[in-house]
Motif scaffolding. Structure first.
Motif, mmCIF file in Angstrom:
data_model
loop_
_atom_site.group_PDB
_atom_site.id
_atom_site.type_symbol
_atom_site.label_atom_id
_atom_site.label_comp_id
_atom_site.label_asym_id
_atom_site.label_seq_id
_atom_site.Cartn_x
_atom_site.Cartn_y
_atom_site.Cartn_z
ATOM 1 N N ASP A 65 0.821 -1.205 0.000
ATOM 2 C CA ASP A 65 0.000 0.000 0.000
ATOM 3 C C ASP A 65 0.858 1.260 0.000
ATOM 4 N N GLN A 66 2.017 1.176 0.638
ATOM 5 C CA GLN A 66 2.876 2.356 0.774
ATOM 6 C C GLN A 66 4.330 1.906 0.825
ATOM 7 N N VAL A 67 5.173 2.592 0.042
ATOM 8 C CA VAL A 67 6.614 2.344 0.075
ATOM 9 C C VAL A 67 7.297 3.699 0.204
ATOM 10 N N VAL A 68 8.180 3.807 1.197
ATOM 11 C CA VAL A 68 8.873 5.059 1.466
ATOM 12 C C VAL A 68 10.377 4.774 1.550
ATOM 13 N N PHE A 97 7.943 0.102 -7.651
ATOM 14 C CA PHE A 97 7.646 1.393 -7.050
ATOM 15 C C PHE A 97 8.744 2.349 -7.462
ATOM 16 N N GLU A 98 8.352 3.571 -7.850
ATOM 17 C CA GLU A 98 9.378 4.519 -8.275
ATOM 18 C C GLU A 98 8.945 5.959 -8.049
ATOM 19 N N ALA A 99 9.945 6.825 -8.111
ATOM 20 C CA ALA A 99 9.713 8.263 -7.994
ATOM 21 C C ALA A 99 10.850 8.973 -8.707
ATOM 22 N N SER A 100 10.533 10.153 -9.226
ATOM 23 C CA SER A 100 11.563 10.970 -9.854
ATOM 24 C C SER A 100 12.166 11.893 -8.812
ATOM 25 N N HIS A 101 13.471 11.803 -8.673
ATOM 26 C CA HIS A 101 14.171 12.654 -7.716
ATOM 27 C C HIS A 101 15.657 12.609 -8.026
ATOM 28 N N ILE A 126 22.906 6.248 2.860
ATOM 29 C CA ILE A 126 22.292 5.088 3.488
ATOM 30 C C ILE A 126 20.802 5.204 3.170
ATOM 31 N N VAL A 127 20.291 4.227 2.426
ATOM 32 C CA VAL A 127 18.886 4.253 2.005
ATOM 33 C C VAL A 127 18.123 3.214 2.821
ATOM 34 N N GLU A 128 17.059 3.670 3.462
ATOM 35 C CA GLU A 128 16.225 2.793 4.274
ATOM 36 C C GLU A 128 14.832 2.775 3.644
ATOM 37 N N VAL A 129 14.400 1.612 3.183
ATOM 38 C CA VAL A 129 13.113 1.472 2.508
ATOM 39 C C VAL A 129 12.164 0.680 3.394
ATOM 40 N N SER A 130 10.952 1.212 3.579
ATOM 41 C CA SER A 130 9.908 0.525 4.336
ATOM 42 C C SER A 130 8.689 0.356 3.450
ATOM 43 N N ALA A 131 8.122 -0.837 3.478
ATOM 44 C CA ALA A 131 6.906 -1.124 2.716
ATOM 45 C C ALA A 131 5.817 -1.566 3.682
ATOM 46 N N LEU A 132 4.633 -0.984 3.506
ATOM 47 C CA LEU A 132 3.491 -1.301 4.363
ATOM 48 C C LEU A 132 2.354 -1.877 3.528
ATOM 49 N N ASN A 139 -1.723 -2.983 4.544
ATOM 50 C CA ASN A 139 -2.735 -3.021 5.610
ATOM 51 C C ASN A 139 -2.172 -2.500 6.927
ATOM 52 N N ASN A 140 -1.420 -1.399 6.845
ATOM 53 C CA ASN A 140 -0.793 -0.745 7.997
ATOM 54 C C ASN A 140 0.171 -1.655 8.766
ATOM 55 N N GLN A 141 0.649 -2.720 8.140
ATOM 56 C CA GLN A 141 1.637 -3.613 8.734
ATOM 57 C C GLN A 141 2.900 -3.569 7.884
ATOM 58 N N ARG A 142 4.027 -3.459 8.520
ATOM 59 C CA ARG A 142 5.290 -3.447 7.779
ATOM 60 C C ARG A 142 5.557 -4.836 7.224
ATOM 61 N N ILE A 143 5.750 -4.913 5.899
ATOM 62 C CA ILE A 143 6.062 -6.198 5.266
ATOM 63 C C ILE A 143 7.516 -6.263 4.806
ATOM 64 N N LEU A 144 8.183 -5.100 4.784
ATOM 65 C CA LEU A 144 9.571 -5.074 4.339
ATOM 66 C C LEU A 144 10.280 -3.887 4.959
ATOM 67 N N HIS A 145 11.493 -4.143 5.419
ATOM 68 C CA HIS A 145 12.372 -3.070 5.891
ATOM 69 C C HIS A 145 13.752 -3.409 5.366
ATOM 70 N N HIS A 146 14.263 -2.564 4.499
ATOM 71 C CA HIS A 146 15.527 -2.843 3.810
ATOM 72 C C HIS A 146 16.426 -1.623 3.927
ATOM 73 N N THR A 147 17.654 -1.842 4.381
ATOM 74 C CA THR A 147 18.630 -0.768 4.483
ATOM 75 C C THR A 147 19.824 -1.125 3.607
ATOM 76 N N GLN A 148 20.245 -0.167 2.795
ATOM 77 C CA GLN A 148 21.357 -0.395 1.873
ATOM 78 C C GLN A 148 22.207 0.858 1.785
ATOM 79 N N ARG A 149 23.500 0.671 1.753
ATOM 80 C CA ARG A 149 24.416 1.792 1.565
ATOM 81 C C ARG A 149 24.790 1.834 0.092
#
Length: 164
Positions: free
Chosen positions: A98-101, A126-130, A138-144, A146-156
């Motif tokens: 539902d949401q990826v940040v 999922f993408e965005a122009s920036h 250090i990039v930290e990606v969270s995916a939700l 149903n308001n539950q975190r399904i993924l948390h990924h950190t990459q340098r």
């Protein structure tokens, strides 16, 4: 009979100067070496309150293990002013969210940090122009879902060259 007495060693001011130079030279050399090692080996992880962060550590590790057990993973690409993130399950099938940040943080300092919501393009993409400035991030990606975190990924990552 000629008796010659051996001359005894006399500790002079020049000897003392040598001792002081060697002593302080050693201390200064070690300090410079340690400062160099600290600057070039620091991970750059910054938290506002180290005590609170230490209290949350075990909870975060437990959540990471739980998320890792699901088999859901992500792949980050930053190229030509576009940030792309693909989410797949253990079988390589796309995963919907539902949401990826994506949070971009500099390893040292926070004056260029930013948070980027990624738009759903379908099939787990999922993408965005920036435009991301060159250097280390250090990039930290969270995916939700149903308001539950399904993924948390950190990459340098490192962006090389002029602004992409």
């Amino acid at each position: 009979m000629n008796t010659r007495q051996a001359k005894e060693f006399v500790f002079t001011g020049w000897h003392m100067l040598g001792v002081i130079c060697l002593f302080f030279g050693t201390i200064i050399s070690v300090n410079f070496f340690m400062a160099y090692q600290a600057i070039h080996s620091w991970s750059g992880i910054v938290v506002e309150n180290t005590y609170v962060a230490s209290q949350q550590f075990n909870t975060k590790v437990a959540e990471a293990r739980k998320l890792d057990a699901t088999g859901i993973s992500g792949s980050l690409t930053v190229k030509d002013g576009t940030v792309r993130y693909v989410i797949t399950d253990a079988a390589g099938e796309p995963v919907m969210a539902d949401q990826v940040v994506a949070s971009f943080r500099r390893p040292v300092g926070d004056h260029q940090d930013f948070v980027l919501p990624l738009d759903d393009r379908g099939h787990g993409l999922f993408e965005a122009s920036h435009t991301v400035m060159p250097g280390h991030w250090i990039v930290e990606v969270s995916a939700l879902r149903n308001n539950q975190r399904i993924l948390h990924h950190t990459q340098r990552i490192a962006i090389i060259g002029d602004t992409p």
